[in-house]
Design a protein around this motif. Sequence first.
Motif, PDB file in Angstrom:
ATOM      1  N   MET A 290      25.693   9.541  65.132  1.00 34.39           N
ATOM      2  CA  MET A 290      24.993   8.368  64.871  1.00 34.39           C
ATOM      3  C   MET A 290      23.956   9.417  63.693  1.00 34.39           C
ATOM      4  SD  MET A 290      26.189   6.105  65.693  1.00 34.39           S
ATOM      5  CE  MET A 290      24.490   4.715  65.572  1.00 34.39           C
ATOM      6  N   MET A 291      24.469   8.548  61.890  1.00 29.92           N
ATOM      7  CA  MET A 291      23.968   9.459  61.447  1.00 29.92           C
ATOM      8  C   MET A 291      22.880   8.529  60.905  1.00 29.92           C
ATOM      9  SD  MET A 291      25.337  11.623  59.794  1.00 29.92           S
ATOM     10  CE  MET A 291      24.476  11.661  58.357  1.00 29.92           C
ATOM     11  N   THR A 292      22.138   7.105  61.891  1.00 28.31           N
ATOM     12  CA  THR A 292      21.303   5.879  61.034  1.00 28.31           C
ATOM     13  C   THR A 292      19.505   7.324  61.589  1.00 28.31           C
ATOM     14  OG1 THR A 292      22.479   4.444  61.856  1.00 28.31           O
ATOM     15  CG2 THR A 292      19.944   4.461  61.865  1.00 28.31           C
ATOM     16  N   ASP A 293      20.047   8.200  62.522  1.00 27.05           N
ATOM     17  CA  ASP A 293      18.166   9.436  62.030  1.00 27.05           C
ATOM     18  C   ASP A 293      18.725  10.108  61.065  1.00 27.05           C
ATOM     19  OD1 ASP A 293      18.722   9.533  66.219  1.00 27.05           O
ATOM     20  OD2 ASP A 293      17.764   7.498  64.718  1.00 27.05           O
ATOM     21  N   TYR A 294      19.540  10.319  60.392  1.00 32.50           N
ATOM     22  CA  TYR A 294      19.111  11.570  59.894  1.00 32.50           C
ATOM     23  C   TYR A 294      19.358  10.766  58.462  1.00 32.50           C
ATOM     24  CZ  TYR A 294      21.274  14.278  63.636  1.00 32.50           C
ATOM     25  OH  TYR A 294      21.064  15.005  64.866  1.00 32.50           O
ATOM     26  N   GLU A 295      19.794   9.189  57.952  1.00 31.47           N
ATOM     27  CA  GLU A 295      19.884   8.539  56.414  1.00 31.47           C
ATOM     28  C   GLU A 295      18.142   8.971  55.719  1.00 31.47           C
ATOM     29  OE1 GLU A 295      23.902   8.095  56.788  1.00 31.47           O
ATOM     30  OE2 GLU A 295      22.461   7.777  55.279  1.00 31.47           O
ATOM     31  N   VAL A 296      17.666   8.827  56.202  1.00 29.89           N
ATOM     32  CA  VAL A 296      15.839   9.237  56.142  1.00 29.89           C
ATOM     33  C   VAL A 296      15.049  10.075  56.326  1.00 29.89           C
ATOM     34  CG1 VAL A 296      14.004   7.784  54.956  1.00 29.89           C
ATOM     35  CG2 VAL A 296      16.499   6.097  55.512  1.00 29.89           C
ATOM     36  N   GLY A 297      14.678  10.931  55.263  1.00 26.25           N
ATOM     37  CA  GLY A 297      13.204  11.718  55.557  1.00 26.25           C
ATOM     38  C   GLY A 297      13.856  12.919  56.886  1.00 26.25           C
ATOM     39  N   PHE A 298      15.142  13.246  56.805  1.00 25.39           N
ATOM     40  CA  PHE A 298      15.582  14.532  57.998  1.00 25.39           C
ATOM     41  C   PHE A 298      16.643  14.536  57.657  1.00 25.39           C
ATOM     42  CE2 PHE A 298      16.194  15.047  62.249  1.00 25.39           C
ATOM     43  CZ  PHE A 298      15.852  15.848  62.966  1.00 25.39           C
ATOM     44  N   PRO A 299      16.387  15.418  55.892  1.00 26.41           N
ATOM     45  CA  PRO A 299      17.433  16.011  55.521  1.00 26.41           C
ATOM     46  C   PRO A 299      18.615  17.581  56.317  1.00 26.41           C
ATOM     47  CG  PRO A 299      15.755  17.013  54.322  1.00 26.41           C
ATOM     48  CD  PRO A 299      15.156  15.399  55.231  1.00 26.41           C
ATOM     49  N   ASP A 300      17.812  18.170  56.978  1.00 21.66           N
ATOM     50  CA  ASP A 300      18.323  18.970  57.737  1.00 21.66           C
ATOM     51  C   ASP A 300      19.321  18.514  58.593  1.00 21.66           C
ATOM     52  OD1 ASP A 300      15.722  18.360  58.695  1.00 21.66           O
ATOM     53  OD2 ASP A 300      15.611  19.885  60.153  1.00 21.66           O
ATOM     54  N   GLY A 301      18.696  17.109  59.492  1.00 22.17           N
ATOM     55  CA  GLY A 301      19.904  17.338  60.486  1.00 22.17           C
ATOM     56  C   GLY A 301      20.724  16.794  59.633  1.00 22.17           C
ATOM     57  N   GLN A 302      21.010  15.422  58.582  1.00 22.20           N
ATOM     58  CA  GLN A 302      21.985  15.697  58.231  1.00 22.20           C
ATOM     59  C   GLN A 302      22.590  16.499  57.810  1.00 22.20           C
ATOM     60  OE1 GLN A 302      21.288  13.106  54.784  1.00 22.20           O
ATOM     61  NE2 GLN A 302      23.275  12.805  54.570  1.00 22.20           N
ATOM     62  N   TYR A 303      22.396  17.578  57.193  1.00 25.03           N
ATOM     63  CA  TYR A 303      22.996  18.788  57.120  1.00 25.03           C
ATOM     64  C   TYR A 303      23.993  19.325  58.277  1.00 25.03           C
ATOM     65  CZ  TYR A 303      20.659  18.904  51.828  1.00 25.03           C
ATOM     66  OH  TYR A 303      21.064  18.598  50.598  1.00 25.03           O
ATOM     67  N   ILE A 304      23.416  19.638  58.739  1.00 26.96           N
ATOM     68  CA  ILE A 304      23.026  20.014  60.505  1.00 26.96           C
ATOM     69  C   ILE A 304      24.397  19.674  60.660  1.00 26.96           C
ATOM     70  CG2 ILE A 304      22.720  21.111  63.049  1.00 26.96           C
ATOM     71  CD1 ILE A 304      20.182  21.387  61.631  1.00 26.96           C
TER      72      ILE A 304
ATOM     73  N   GLY B  59      10.117  15.618  47.097  1.00 28.21           N
ATOM     74  CA  GLY B  59       8.727  16.253  46.461  1.00 28.21           C
ATOM     75  C   GLY B  59       8.014  15.689  46.980  1.00 28.21           C
ATOM     76  N   LYS B  60       7.989  15.108  48.062  1.00 26.75           N
ATOM     77  CA  LYS B  60       6.592  14.511  48.496  1.00 26.75           C
ATOM     78  C   LYS B  60       6.202  15.548  49.962  1.00 26.75           C
ATOM     79  CE  LYS B  60       6.851  10.129  46.152  1.00 26.75           C
ATOM     80  NZ  LYS B  60       7.256   9.229  46.047  1.00 26.75           N
ATOM     81  N   ARG B  61       6.267  16.240  50.143  1.00 29.44           N
ATOM     82  CA  ARG B  61       5.607  17.196  51.362  1.00 29.44           C
ATOM     83  C   ARG B  61       4.936  16.606  51.476  1.00 29.44           C
ATOM     84  NH1 ARG B  61       7.980  20.538  55.273  1.00 29.44           N
ATOM     85  NH2 ARG B  61       9.704  21.165  53.664  1.00 29.44           N
ATOM     86  N   ASN B  62       4.035  16.694  52.846  1.00 29.76           N
ATOM     87  CA  ASN B  62       2.917  16.312  53.294  1.00 29.76           C
ATOM     88  C   ASN B  62       2.075  15.181  52.112  1.00 29.76           C
ATOM     89  OD1 ASN B  62       2.557  18.555  54.993  1.00 29.76           O
ATOM     90  ND2 ASN B  62       1.820  19.831  53.569  1.00 29.76           N
ATOM     91  N   SER B  63       3.285  13.853  52.344  1.00 30.07           N
ATOM     92  CA  SER B  63       2.743  12.970  51.199  1.00 30.07           C
ATOM     93  C   SER B  63       3.093  11.863  52.362  1.00 30.07           C
ATOM     94  CB  SER B  63       3.279  12.822  50.505  1.00 30.07           C
ATOM     95  OG  SER B  63       2.702  11.548  49.376  1.00 30.07           O
ATOM     96  N   THR B  64       2.050  10.538  52.428  1.00 32.92           N
ATOM     97  CA  THR B  64       2.466   9.869  53.595  1.00 32.92           C
ATOM     98  C   THR B  64       3.299   9.500  52.621  1.00 32.92           C
ATOM     99  OG1 THR B  64       0.426   8.607  52.283  1.00 32.92           O
ATOM    100  CG2 THR B  64       0.377   9.261  54.571  1.00 32.92           C
ATOM    101  N   ASP B  65       3.818   9.222  51.471  1.00 29.73           N
ATOM    102  CA  ASP B  65       4.468   8.022  50.482  1.00 29.73           C
ATOM    103  C   ASP B  65       5.674   9.035  50.929  1.00 29.73           C
ATOM    104  OD1 ASP B  65       2.471   7.371  49.311  1.00 29.73           O
ATOM    105  OD2 ASP B  65       2.335   8.449  47.478  1.00 29.73           O
ATOM    106  N   SER B  66       6.071   9.665  51.281  1.00 30.71           N
ATOM    107  CA  SER B  66       7.441   9.977  51.882  1.00 30.71           C
ATOM    108  C   SER B  66       7.716   9.595  53.544  1.00 30.71           C
ATOM    109  CB  SER B  66       7.339  11.699  51.670  1.00 30.71           C
ATOM    110  OG  SER B  66       6.749  12.092  52.812  1.00 30.71           O
ATOM    111  N   VAL B  67       7.229   8.695  54.052  1.00 33.86           N
ATOM    112  CA  VAL B  67       7.259   9.131  55.001  1.00 33.86           C
ATOM    113  C   VAL B  67       8.110   7.145  55.659  1.00 33.86           C
ATOM    114  CG1 VAL B  67       5.970   8.554  57.714  1.00 33.86           C
ATOM    115  CG2 VAL B  67       5.071  10.132  56.314  1.00 33.86           C
ATOM    116  N   ASN B  68       8.818   7.433  56.241  1.00 36.00           N
ATOM    117  CA  ASN B  68       9.840   5.583  56.317  1.00 36.00           C
ATOM    118  C   ASN B  68       8.715   5.386  57.463  1.00 36.00           C
ATOM    119  OD1 ASN B  68      10.424   3.851  57.428  1.00 36.00           O
ATOM    120  ND2 ASN B  68      12.977   4.528  56.906  1.00 36.00           N
TER     121      ASN B  68
END
Length: 278
Positions: free
Chosen positions: A1-15, A67-76
């Motif tokens: 399932m791609m849903t879990d990889y769509e947002v904020g989880f790019p390494d999972g999407q690549y793998i 570009g927002k590592r460790n920023s809560t702005d990047s959290v879904n």
Amino acid sequence: MMTDYEVGFPDGQYIAHGVDLDAAIELADAFHKNLDPQPIIERIEDAEVRGIAQRITQNLLNHSGRGKRNSTDSVNWGYVVERVRRYNQQPSDDLLYRIGTHVDALTPEDQDLIQRHQQGSLNPEQRFRVLNWIVCWGLEIEHDLALLIFGRNQLQEWLERSQQAYPDFEFFLVFEALLKEQSGLEPGICFTMHWLPKPGAPEPNPECDFPWKAYWEPADMFWQDWFPGGNQFDFNLNIYPSQESFAVPDSFCEKGDRYTTPTQQEADLMPLAVVLGV
């Protein structure tokens, strides 16, 4: 399932699309730090996989979390709240991994260890860091934190070793999400590891720092590199291998004295044997 990889989880999407682990972690790190991913993509030998990595990277180019590592702005937050809900229903390392990578509670080094050397499982310190992030942001964890962090087998082993070393002392290992005003510490998970004397137990020597009463510390203090075994439990048993090693000779605790009487705060805590149901 791609849903879990769509947002904020790019390494999972690549793998999930065939990119090897090393390249996936590098590409995810480039995404979070807003670095140029092209040199990483060009090192991928398989042309088909390289093309897939290029398309995923292009799709992520304008993502709001870039570009927002460790920023809560990047959290879904919807993503996190839903996975915390699932975790409370059925705890699993897979869900903690998904949350931890999404919010950067797990580093690329953690991810490499988990994928390559830990067969997908998180170690106790990694579980703690993800759970601590969750509670620091006000989300509730509904199960016993010590059990979640260490697992039943590890706690059972420690309980048995404790009973062998200190048969006249009740072992407590409690992890709780404490508010700042409750503990005097920063918000997050704190812990106490102590042994409450039973009536008839040897009286602890006041010159020894054996923990016979509750003392709350930030939970990350449980793991220190200079501890034998890497944790406070092994450190304590290394210093005090038996109850005689910290006892006052010919002095014993009595029912109702200051040693055997828990404080109001301590009275609400469950010994590890009760937590484990043994």
